[in-house]
Design a protein around this motif. Structure first.
Motif, short mmCIF file in Angstrom:
data_model
loop_
_atom_site.label_atom_id
_atom_site.label_comp_id
_atom_site.label_asym_id
_atom_site.label_seq_id
_atom_site.Cartn_x
_atom_site.Cartn_y
_atom_site.Cartn_z
N SER A 7 0.87 -1.12 0.04
CA SER A 7 -0.01 -0.03 -0.12
C SER A 7 1.02 1.23 0.01
O SER A 7 2.03 1.11 0.68
CB SER A 7 -0.93 -0.16 1.33
OG SER A 7 -1.56 -1.31 1.51
N THR A 8 0.43 2.40 -0.57
CA THR A 8 1.33 3.58 -0.79
C THR A 8 0.31 4.59 -0.71
O THR A 8 -1.03 4.48 -0.90
CB THR A 8 2.16 3.84 -1.79
OG1 THR A 8 1.12 3.70 -3.27
CG2 THR A 8 3.24 2.59 -2.36
N ARG A 9 0.65 6.02 -0.60
CA ARG A 9 -0.31 6.98 -0.52
C ARG A 9 -0.75 7.06 -1.79
O ARG A 9 -0.26 6.68 -2.72
CB ARG A 9 0.50 8.27 0.01
CG ARG A 9 1.54 8.67 -1.12
CD ARG A 9 2.24 10.02 -0.80
NE ARG A 9 3.35 10.45 -1.62
CZ ARG A 9 2.92 11.04 -2.74
NH1 ARG A 9 1.83 11.18 -3.25
NH2 ARG A 9 4.02 11.08 -3.54
N GLU A 13 -1.20 13.77 -1.95
CA GLU A 13 -0.38 13.65 -0.79
C GLU A 13 -1.32 13.65 0.48
O GLU A 13 -1.03 13.13 1.46
CB GLU A 13 0.79 14.63 -0.37
CG GLU A 13 1.97 14.27 -1.18
CD GLU A 13 3.28 14.76 -1.04
OE1 GLU A 13 3.28 14.95 0.14
OE2 GLU A 13 4.03 15.22 -1.67
N ASP A 14 -2.21 14.34 0.38
CA ASP A 14 -3.35 14.57 1.79
C ASP A 14 -4.17 13.71 1.68
O ASP A 14 -5.24 13.82 2.64
CB ASP A 14 -3.63 16.09 1.96
CG ASP A 14 -4.33 16.60 0.62
OD1 ASP A 14 -4.25 16.01 -0.28
OD2 ASP A 14 -5.11 17.50 0.81
N GLN A 15 -4.59 12.95 0.52
CA GLN A 15 -5.80 11.90 0.55
C GLN A 15 -5.39 10.70 -0.17
O GLN A 15 -4.52 10.81 -1.22
CB GLN A 15 -6.98 12.66 0.14
CG GLN A 15 -6.97 13.23 -1.02
CD GLN A 15 -8.21 14.24 -1.67
OE1 GLN A 15 -8.72 14.79 -0.68
NE2 GLN A 15 -8.95 13.72 -2.70
N TYR A 60 -5.01 6.40 -1.11
CA TYR A 60 -4.05 5.24 -0.84
C TYR A 60 -4.33 4.43 -2.30
O TYR A 60 -5.35 4.51 -3.07
CB TYR A 60 -4.13 4.43 0.32
CG TYR A 60 -5.51 3.76 0.11
CD1 TYR A 60 -5.32 2.30 -0.38
CD2 TYR A 60 -6.62 4.06 0.44
CE1 TYR A 60 -6.38 1.41 -0.27
CE2 TYR A 60 -7.85 3.26 0.50
CZ TYR A 60 -7.72 1.76 -0.05
OH TYR A 60 -8.73 1.00 -0.22
N SER A 85 -8.57 7.55 -4.47
CA SER A 85 -8.19 8.77 -4.06
C SER A 85 -9.11 10.02 -3.28
O SER A 85 -8.66 10.96 -3.05
CB SER A 85 -7.92 9.83 -5.53
OG SER A 85 -9.47 9.85 -6.07
N THR A 91 -4.91 11.66 8.01
CA THR A 91 -3.25 11.69 7.68
C THR A 91 -2.85 10.45 6.98
O THR A 91 -3.49 9.42 6.94
CB THR A 91 -2.64 11.77 9.19
OG1 THR A 91 -3.10 10.43 10.02
CG2 THR A 91 -3.43 12.64 10.10
N LEU A 92 -1.48 10.63 6.74
CA LEU A 92 -0.98 9.50 5.96
C LEU A 92 -1.01 8.26 6.72
O LEU A 92 -1.23 7.23 6.12
CB LEU A 92 0.51 9.76 5.64
CG LEU A 92 1.38 8.85 4.75
CD1 LEU A 92 0.45 8.40 3.55
CD2 LEU A 92 2.69 9.26 4.47
N ARG A 107 -4.56 6.81 6.68
CA ARG A 107 -4.76 6.07 5.61
C ARG A 107 -4.12 4.75 5.19
O ARG A 107 -4.68 3.91 4.70
CB ARG A 107 -4.37 6.92 4.18
CG ARG A 107 -5.53 8.25 4.31
CD ARG A 107 -5.14 9.14 3.34
NE ARG A 107 -4.21 10.08 3.42
CZ ARG A 107 -2.83 10.27 2.65
NH1 ARG A 107 -2.99 9.90 1.56
NH2 ARG A 107 -2.01 11.14 3.24
N LEU A 108 -2.73 4.82 5.61
CA LEU A 108 -2.20 3.41 5.48
C LEU A 108 -2.60 2.42 6.57
O LEU A 108 -2.45 1.18 6.16
CB LEU A 108 -0.56 3.90 5.52
CG LEU A 108 -0.03 4.72 4.37
CD1 LEU A 108 1.59 4.87 4.61
CD2 LEU A 108 -0.13 4.13 3.16
#
Length: 122
Positions: free
Chosen positions: A24-26, A31-33, A35, A52, A57-58, A61-62
């Motif tokens: 999984s990645t952002r 960058e603010d929403q 994954y 999207s 926060t990152l 989301r992760l």
């Protein structure tokens, strides 16, 4: 035991037994929403989910993406007991994984259809 496939966001299929990694990645553009969830087969990444819209926060989301990964593994384990080829699909609207027999997805073709006779121009 039947084969197990994972459907990608481009409606492609990858063989689950060839997956060497799930990551999984952002979100790729935000960058603010968002994954992305990918499966790696033969060194190539295949995107399974690209969400999207999810915010937070990152780390949040992760963490959510890790739960989705765990659910994918559970769905794969459940499908492995089947005698027919199965496809694991992510239902974005319901935020869950579903299983379907591969024959159902292709319109109910028999698992071992007889080969068609090819005719060529003479």
């Amino acid at each position: 035991m039947g084969e197990l496939w994972i459907r990608t966001i481009s409606n492609g299929l990858v063989r689950a037994d060839k997956v060497t990694e799930i990551s999984s990645t952002r979100g790729s553009l935000q960058e603010d929403q968002g994954y992305s969830l990918k499966v790696i087969v033969d060194g190539k990444a295949h995107v399974v989910i690209d969400d999207s819209e999810i915010q937070g926060t990152l780390a949040e989301r992760l963490e959510y993406a890790r739960h989705v990964e765990d659910a994918l593994l559970l769905a794969m384990d459940e499908a492995k007991g089947s005698d027919v080829a199965m496809v694991v699909c992510y239902e974005h609207e319901n935020e869950r994984w579903s299983l379907a027999a591969a024959a159902e997805l292709v319109g109910g073709l028999p698992a071992h259809a007889p080969p068609r006779e090819m005719t060529g121009a003479s």
